[in-house]
Design a protein around this motif. Structure first.
Motif, short mmCIF file in Angstrom:
data_model
loop_
_atom_site.label_atom_id
_atom_site.label_comp_id
_atom_site.label_asym_id
_atom_site.label_seq_id
_atom_site.Cartn_x
_atom_site.Cartn_y
_atom_site.Cartn_z
N LYS A 1 -18.34 9.57 -14.32
CA LYS A 1 -19.64 9.07 -13.88
C LYS A 1 -20.72 9.93 -14.51
O LYS A 1 -20.65 11.16 -14.43
N ILE A 2 -21.70 9.29 -15.13
CA ILE A 2 -22.83 10.02 -15.70
C ILE A 2 -24.07 9.69 -14.88
O ILE A 2 -24.39 8.51 -14.68
N THR A 3 -24.76 10.71 -14.40
CA THR A 3 -26.01 10.49 -13.67
C THR A 3 -27.15 11.20 -14.42
O THR A 3 -26.91 12.04 -15.30
N GLY A 4 -28.36 10.83 -14.06
CA GLY A 4 -29.54 11.49 -14.64
C GLY A 4 -29.91 10.98 -16.01
O GLY A 4 -30.66 11.63 -16.74
N LEU A 5 -29.44 9.79 -16.37
CA LEU A 5 -29.80 9.24 -17.68
C LEU A 5 -31.24 8.73 -17.70
O LEU A 5 -31.83 8.56 -18.76
N GLY A 6 -31.76 8.44 -16.52
CA GLY A 6 -33.15 7.98 -16.45
C GLY A 6 -33.34 6.54 -16.89
O GLY A 6 -34.45 6.11 -17.20
N VAL A 7 -32.25 5.81 -16.93
CA VAL A 7 -32.32 4.39 -17.31
C VAL A 7 -31.27 3.64 -16.50
O VAL A 7 -30.27 4.22 -16.11
N LYS A 8 -31.53 2.38 -16.26
CA LYS A 8 -30.61 1.58 -15.45
C LYS A 8 -29.92 0.51 -16.29
O LYS A 8 -30.35 0.21 -17.40
N GLY A 9 -28.90 -0.10 -15.66
CA GLY A 9 -28.17 -1.14 -16.36
C GLY A 9 -28.41 -2.51 -15.75
O GLY A 9 -29.13 -2.66 -14.76
N VAL A 10 -27.80 -3.49 -16.38
CA VAL A 10 -27.92 -4.89 -15.98
C VAL A 10 -26.66 -5.26 -15.20
O VAL A 10 -25.56 -4.97 -15.64
N PRO A 11 -26.79 -5.89 -14.02
CA PRO A 11 -25.59 -6.28 -13.26
C PRO A 11 -24.69 -7.21 -14.08
O PRO A 11 -25.19 -8.02 -14.87
N PRO A 12 -23.39 -7.11 -13.90
CA PRO A 12 -22.48 -7.99 -14.65
C PRO A 12 -22.60 -9.43 -14.19
O PRO A 12 -22.89 -9.70 -13.03
N TYR A 13 -22.40 -10.37 -15.11
CA TYR A 13 -22.44 -11.80 -14.77
C TYR A 13 -21.05 -12.25 -14.32
O TYR A 13 -20.05 -11.84 -14.94
N PRO A 14 -20.97 -13.08 -13.30
CA PRO A 14 -19.66 -13.58 -12.88
C PRO A 14 -19.25 -14.81 -13.69
O PRO A 14 -20.10 -15.62 -14.08
N PHE A 15 -17.96 -14.95 -13.91
CA PHE A 15 -17.42 -16.15 -14.58
C PHE A 15 -17.70 -17.36 -13.71
O PHE A 15 -17.41 -17.35 -12.51
N ALA A 16 -18.25 -18.42 -14.33
CA ALA A 16 -18.74 -19.57 -13.55
C ALA A 16 -17.66 -20.58 -13.21
O ALA A 16 -17.89 -21.51 -12.45
N GLY A 17 -16.47 -20.40 -13.76
CA GLY A 17 -15.41 -21.40 -13.53
C GLY A 17 -14.62 -21.16 -12.27
O GLY A 17 -14.79 -20.16 -11.58
N PRO B 1 -24.47 -14.41 -19.88
CA PRO B 1 -25.42 -14.67 -18.81
C PRO B 1 -25.31 -16.07 -18.20
O PRO B 1 -25.85 -16.31 -17.12
N ALA B 2 -24.61 -16.99 -18.88
CA ALA B 2 -24.42 -18.33 -18.33
C ALA B 2 -23.06 -18.48 -17.65
O ALA B 2 -22.72 -19.58 -17.20
N GLY B 3 -22.29 -17.42 -17.59
CA GLY B 3 -21.02 -17.47 -16.87
C GLY B 3 -19.81 -17.81 -17.72
O GLY B 3 -18.76 -18.17 -17.19
#
Ligand SMILES: O=C(O)[C@H](O)[C@@H](O)[C@H](O)[C@H](O)CO
Ligand SMILES: [Zn+2]
Length: 299
Positions: A283-299, A109-111
């Motif tokens: 691709k799986i749909t209908g799980l009823g839950v979402k994910g967290v966006p990926p963090y970009p490398f900070a360098g 999460p800090a890159g």
């Protein structure tokens, strides 16, 4: 959950598909084919795959703050300019281990880019043991080793409060947790949060959802499983039409779809004819839950 649907969106025939990452800017799924030595990008809009060939096994791909991507290539961290198809080395690890290569990697999460190594496999899950290490590439492009003695460095992710790092060394058949210090990127206090059951086979890639539960792709298990790292209980199993499910991530509109990569290396003709979608992207749909966006490398 009866509304769960599974679709093979790209019959890529990857040898070892891995490291799915959602690229929101491009509305695309990034992934790699490790032994096929390709970085792939599947467009949600056109449903087509573009691929860039590289000169060594490429085991993970990540977004970069400055645009474009970073990859783990052989034993190198490298930058990848997509349009120019240009790869440049950032840093090298395991210089004393010519038979090693990187495996799975992900940005914290800090890159910071975390990725581990392993000895090259003779065949799936057969390799010289204890040769791998876990590394971090910092934004100043320095590299730190966390520990060694790893067999197959694999799935990784961070808890929603960023205080726990989850990690898989595949041949331990365990999903582990560490205390995580987001300020420094240091890890400590390793413990197991889940041990795989026999039919789940080998734990491979993983990701976290917005409820803090872990999704683990089971190599040779033909499934992804949802785990509660607090209780150590399995909450859900989603079976796929291929045995060699390698990794998973959330993507699509508001991260409500799950994407799963798969492999075909190690399957004979008869096995492949029974599972013609092996090496595809699902691709799986209908799980009823979402994910967290990926963090970009900070360098
Ligand atoms: O996809 C990976 O992470 C490895 O590179 C693969 O080789 C498999 O995980 C391994 O074969 C399972 O044991
Ligand atoms: Zn993996």
């Amino acid at each position: 959950m009866s509304s769960v649907q599974i679709e093979c969106v790209a019959r890529e025939g990857c040898r070892i598909g891995e490291s799915p990452v959602w690229d929101e800017k491009e509305s695309a799924l990034l992934c790699v084919d490790i032994t096929g030595r390709k970085v792939c990008r599947w467009s949600w809009v056109t449903k087509q795959v573009q691929a860039i060939s590289v000169d060594a096994p490429v085991s993970s791909v990540a977004l970069r703050k400055s645009g474009d991507y970073v990859i783990t290539l052989g034993t190198r961290f490298a930058a990848l300019k997509w349009k120019e198809q240009l790869v440049t080395t950032i840093a090298q690890v395991d210089k004393d281990k010519p038979n090693n290569r990187f495996n799975d990697g992900k940005v914290d999460p800090a890159g910071r880019y975390f990725a581990g190594t392993m000895a090259e496999e003779i065949r799936p899950a057969v390799l010289e043991r204890h040769q791998g290490s876990l590394y971090t590439l910092f934004s100043d492009l320095s590299v730190v080793k966390h520990f060694d003695q790893v067999d197959i460095s694999n799935g990784l992710d961070w808890s929603l409060d960023h205080k726990t790092f989850f990690y898989i060394d595949s041949l331990s058949y365990s999903v582990d947790a560490f205390d995580y210090d987001l300020q420094t990127g240091k890890i400590g206090n390793r413990r197991s949060v889940y041990r795989l059951e026999k039919e789940e086979s080998i734990p491979d890639g993983m990701c976290i959802d917005t409820e803090g539960k872990l999704w683990v792709a089971c190599y040779d298990g033909g499934r992804v499983i949802r785990l509660d790292p607090e209780t150590g209980k399995r909450l859900q199993t989603v079976k796929l039409p291929v045995d060699k499910t390698t990794s998973c991530c959330f993507g699509g509109k508001d991260y409500s779809e799950m994407y799963v990569t798969s492999a075909s290396d190690g399957m004979d003709k008869e096995w492949l004819s029974r599972q013609p979608q092996a090496g595809g992207i699902f691709k799986i749909t209908g799980l009823g839950v979402k994910g967290v966006p990926p963090y970009p490398f900070a360098g």
